[in-house]
Design an enzyme around this catalytic site. Structure first.
Site, PDB file in Angstrom:
ATOM      1  N   HIS A 135       0.840  -1.210   0.000  1.00 40.65           N
ATOM      2  CA  HIS A 135       0.000   0.000   0.000  1.00 40.65           C
ATOM      3  C   HIS A 135       0.865   1.247   0.000  1.00 40.65           C
ATOM      4  CE1 HIS A 135       0.804  -1.259   4.152  1.00 40.65           C
ATOM      5  NE2 HIS A 135       0.863   0.031   4.439  1.00 40.65           N
ATOM      6  N   CYS A 191       8.406  19.496  14.709  1.00 38.01           N
ATOM      7  CA  CYS A 191       7.203  19.929  13.984  1.00 38.01           C
ATOM      8  C   CYS A 191       7.452  19.891  12.479  1.00 38.01           C
ATOM      9  CB  CYS A 191       6.788  21.333  14.416  1.00 38.01           C
ATOM     10  SG  CYS A 191       5.440  22.009  13.390  1.00 38.01           S
ATOM     11  N   CYS A 194       7.162  24.017  11.214  1.00 41.10           N
ATOM     12  CA  CYS A 194       8.070  25.104  11.600  1.00 41.10           C
ATOM     13  C   CYS A 194       9.418  24.589  12.093  1.00 41.10           C
ATOM     14  CB  CYS A 194       7.421  25.985  12.668  1.00 41.10           C
ATOM     15  SG  CYS A 194       7.297  25.185  14.289  1.00 41.10           S
ATOM     16  N   HIS A 208       0.600  21.739  19.717  1.00 41.63           N
ATOM     17  CA  HIS A 208       1.231  22.529  18.670  1.00 41.63           C
ATOM     18  C   HIS A 208       0.685  22.145  17.282  1.00 41.63           C
ATOM     19  CE1 HIS A 208       4.361  24.990  16.850  1.00 41.63           C
ATOM     20  NE2 HIS A 208       4.576  23.992  16.002  1.00 41.63           N
ATOM     21  N   GLU A 212      -0.829  24.599  14.399  1.00 46.62           N
ATOM     22  CA  GLU A 212      -0.302  24.594  13.034  1.00 46.62           C
ATOM     23  C   GLU A 212      -1.389  24.256  12.024  1.00 46.62           C
ATOM     24  OE1 GLU A 212       2.218  25.956  12.185  1.00 46.62           O
ATOM     25  OE2 GLU A 212       4.083  25.294  13.110  1.00 46.62           O
TER      26      GLU A 212
HETATM   27  P1  5GP Z   1       1.623   0.788   7.418  1.00 43.55           P
HETATM   28  O1  5GP Z   1       2.147   1.159   8.743  1.00 43.55           O
HETATM   29  O2  5GP Z   1       1.520  -0.703   7.205  1.00 43.55           O
HETATM   30  O3  5GP Z   1       2.363   1.473   6.304  1.00 43.55           O
HETATM   31  O4  5GP Z   1       0.160   1.398   7.332  1.00 43.55           O
HETATM   32  C1  5GP Z   1      -1.001   0.607   7.358  1.00 43.55           C
HETATM   33  C2  5GP Z   1      -2.188   1.536   7.421  1.00 43.55           C
HETATM   34  O5  5GP Z   1      -3.381   0.768   7.326  1.00 43.55           O
HETATM   35  C3  5GP Z   1      -2.278   2.310   8.728  1.00 43.55           C
HETATM   36  O6  5GP Z   1      -2.263   3.711   8.441  1.00 43.55           O
HETATM   37  C4  5GP Z   1      -3.596   1.848   9.360  1.00 43.55           C
HETATM   38  O7  5GP Z   1      -4.290   2.902   9.998  1.00 43.55           O
HETATM   39  C5  5GP Z   1      -4.375   1.307   8.182  1.00 43.55           C
HETATM   40  N1  5GP Z   1      -5.298   0.240   8.493  1.00 43.55           N
HETATM   41  C6  5GP Z   1      -5.105  -0.785   9.355  1.00 43.55           C
HETATM   42  N2  5GP Z   1      -6.164  -1.636   9.330  1.00 43.55           N
HETATM   43  C7  5GP Z   1      -7.044  -1.132   8.436  1.00 43.55           C
HETATM   44  C8  5GP Z   1      -8.311  -1.572   7.953  1.00 43.55           C
HETATM   45  O8  5GP Z   1      -8.846  -2.613   8.342  1.00 43.55           O
HETATM   46  N3  5GP Z   1      -8.922  -0.790   7.018  1.00 43.55           N
HETATM   47  C9  5GP Z   1      -8.357   0.376   6.552  1.00 43.55           C
HETATM   48  N4  5GP Z   1      -9.050   1.063   5.650  1.00 43.55           N
HETATM   49  N5  5GP Z   1      -7.162   0.809   6.977  1.00 43.55           N
HETATM   50  C10 5GP Z   1      -6.499   0.064   7.899  1.00 43.55           C
HETATM   51 ZN    ZN Z   2       5.361  24.153  14.201  1.00 43.26          ZN
END
Ligand code: 5GP
Ligand code: ZN
Length: 219
Positions: A135, A191, A194, A208, A212
């Site tokens: 992903h 941050c 900034c 913060h 922002e």
């Molecule tokens: P990673 O850390 O593997 O790059 O990011 C995985 C992402 O998948 C995370 O941002 C997490 O919030 C998201 N995520 C985990 N489980 C699910 C799910 O069941 N459905 C969706 N839509 N997102 C998920």
């Molecule tokens: Zn800042």
């Protein structure tokens, strides 16, 4: 297990409402992250069964595949920018100036440009993903979300642990291939906007980030 949860979207994207699946085609599914770490947080899931189980560093070794992914990321980023414009555009100085110029009589020779929301979106992968299916994060830069609850949540998007899609293909000696050794997730907070340091003070960082966010969305 829970690390396989993204597989369901790839298998049956048509079974989800548009609040979950943004769009899908033969090769990709674009979804909303269920635990968004920003005011807008999307995921692009390639459907190619020979790639979806690979670590991104390995999957993106295939130049043809990488080119396809980059093109689709650009498409989703444009979509995300339009979403940000709908959410915040009316508040922005530039957007107001543009709207005024549009209705002015006589009209100006040149319209002031609206804000370039594409610049406010970053696209990339985590050096160590937690979810098994390949992903790409397409995420607004604000890092303003109730779901951002831990050091790891902030630093995984705010240090070299986050690898922009345009940095691929990675060189063989790229240090980001050894993210644990580099200790990115344990770094002190800085941050994104900034550059102010917050040490390990998460509560102060969160306060913060809210300030922002308020400035950023209206800029
Ligand atoms: P990673 O850390 O593997 O790059 O990011 C995985 C992402 O998948 C995370 O941002 C997490 O919030 C998201 N995520 C985990 N489980 C699910 C799910 O069941 N459905 C969706 N839509 N997102 C998920
Ligand atoms: Zn800042």
């Amino acid at each position: 297990g829970p690390r396989d949860a993204l597989g369901a979207y790839i298998a049956k994207p048509e079974t989800y409402p548009s609040s979950v699946v943004v769009y899908h085609n033969t090769d990709f599914v674009a979804i909303h992250d269920m635990f968004p770490k920003s005011s807008l947080h999307l995921l692009l899931l390639p459907r190619d069964s020979s790639k979806t189980r690979l670590h991104p560093f390995d999957a993106f070794e295939d130049a043809e595949f990488l080119t396809k992914v980059k093109a689709e990321v650009r498409k989703l980023r444009t979509h995300a920018a339009a979403e940000l414009r709908r959410k915040y555009g009316k508040d922005s100085e530039q957007e107001r100036a543009r709207q005024e110029a549009l209705i002015a009589d006589p009209p100006p020779d040149e319209l002031p440009a609206g804000r370039d929301w594409e610049k406010e979106i970053v696209c990339g992968v985590h050096a160590v993903p937690s979810m098994n299916h390949l992903h790409v994060h397409v995420i607004a830069v604000d890092r303003y979300s109730e779901r951002l609850k831990h050091r790891k949540h902030y630093n995984s998007f705010s240090t070299p642990f986050f690898v922009p899609i345009d940095d691929f293909p990675l060189a063989l000696d790229d240090v980001r291939r050894h993210p644990t050794q580099e200790g990115y997730l344990k770094r002190d907070f800085v941050c994104w906007r900034c550059g102010e340091g917050f040490g390990n003070k998460f509560v102060q960082l969160k306060e913060h980030l809210k300030q922002e966010f308020e400035e950023w969305k209206r800029l």
